[in-house]
Design a protein around this motif. Structure first.
Motif, short mmCIF file in Angstrom:
data_model
loop_
_atom_site.label_atom_id
_atom_site.label_comp_id
_atom_site.label_asym_id
_atom_site.label_seq_id
_atom_site.Cartn_x
_atom_site.Cartn_y
_atom_site.Cartn_z
N LYS A 25 -3.78 30.44 -8.63
CA LYS A 25 -5.20 30.14 -8.42
C LYS A 25 -5.77 31.00 -7.29
N SER A 26 -5.00 31.20 -6.23
CA SER A 26 -5.47 32.04 -5.11
C SER A 26 -5.66 33.48 -5.57
N ALA A 27 -4.71 33.99 -6.34
CA ALA A 27 -4.83 35.37 -6.85
C ALA A 27 -6.07 35.50 -7.73
N GLU A 28 -6.32 34.49 -8.56
CA GLU A 28 -7.48 34.54 -9.46
C GLU A 28 -8.79 34.33 -8.69
N MET A 29 -8.73 33.64 -7.56
CA MET A 29 -9.93 33.50 -6.72
C MET A 29 -10.36 34.87 -6.19
N ILE A 30 -9.38 35.71 -5.90
CA ILE A 30 -9.66 37.04 -5.35
C ILE A 30 -9.96 38.05 -6.46
N LEU A 31 -9.16 38.02 -7.53
CA LEU A 31 -9.25 39.07 -8.57
C LEU A 31 -10.04 38.65 -9.81
N HIS A 55 4.84 36.57 -2.15
CA HIS A 55 3.72 36.18 -1.30
C HIS A 55 2.45 36.68 -1.98
N LEU A 56 1.31 36.24 -1.49
CA LEU A 56 0.05 36.54 -2.17
C LEU A 56 -0.21 38.04 -2.27
N ALA A 57 0.07 38.79 -1.23
CA ALA A 57 -0.16 40.24 -1.27
C ALA A 57 0.67 40.89 -2.38
N MET A 58 1.90 40.41 -2.57
CA MET A 58 2.76 40.95 -3.62
C MET A 58 2.17 40.64 -4.99
N ILE A 59 1.69 39.42 -5.17
CA ILE A 59 1.11 39.03 -6.45
C ILE A 59 -0.13 39.86 -6.75
N LEU A 60 -0.97 40.04 -5.75
CA LEU A 60 -2.20 40.84 -5.94
C LEU A 60 -1.85 42.28 -6.30
#
Length: 125
Positions: free
Chosen positions: A18-24, A95-100
């Motif tokens: 969800k956090s990744a999709e909030m950004i991307l 971590h989030l940076a890796m997922i992004l």
């Protein structure tokens, strides 16, 4: 396009998706499979294997399994599935940076992803 599956203890991996999709924005190639407290190793392994098999049939160019921590059930399941399937790469300790980075760079392999995102982790104080 490569499929990315987050595996982890409880709903943490769902929250990271969800956090990744909030950004991307919505990421159709990103999924999360949470290990529930009531599930055992074999139940979770079957769930992950089935999902990986379904995604591989959909014509994705490989699959990246990202697990939350080394030595936990999700990480062990991801490692086992990765050893059984040539097109599956596994990284434990996301971590989030890796997922992004993985979501926005379809051509980066798991080693390059580790090297690039480890540079993003730094001591601030």
């Amino acid at each position: 396009m490569r499929k990315i599956i987050l595996v982890g203890h409880g709903d943490g991996c769902i929250g990271m998706k969800k956090s990744a999709e909030m950004i991307l924005g919505k990421q159709d190639h990103l999924a999360a499979i949470a290990l529930k407290e009531s599930e055992g190793l074999n139940d979770y392994l079957e769930k992950v294997r089935t999902t990986v098999d379904e995604y591989m049939k959909d014509g994705y160019d490989g699959l990246l399994l990202l697990a939350d921590i080394k030595g936990g059930t999700p990480g062990n399941v991801a490692t086992l599935v990765g050893k059984q399937k040539d097109q599956v790469q596994v990284i434990v300790g996301y971590h989030l940076a890796m997922i992004l980075t993985a979501c926005t760079n379809d051509k980066i392999n798991s080693q390059e992803l580790l090297e690039e995102t480890n540079q993003m982790i730094q001591k601030v104080i």
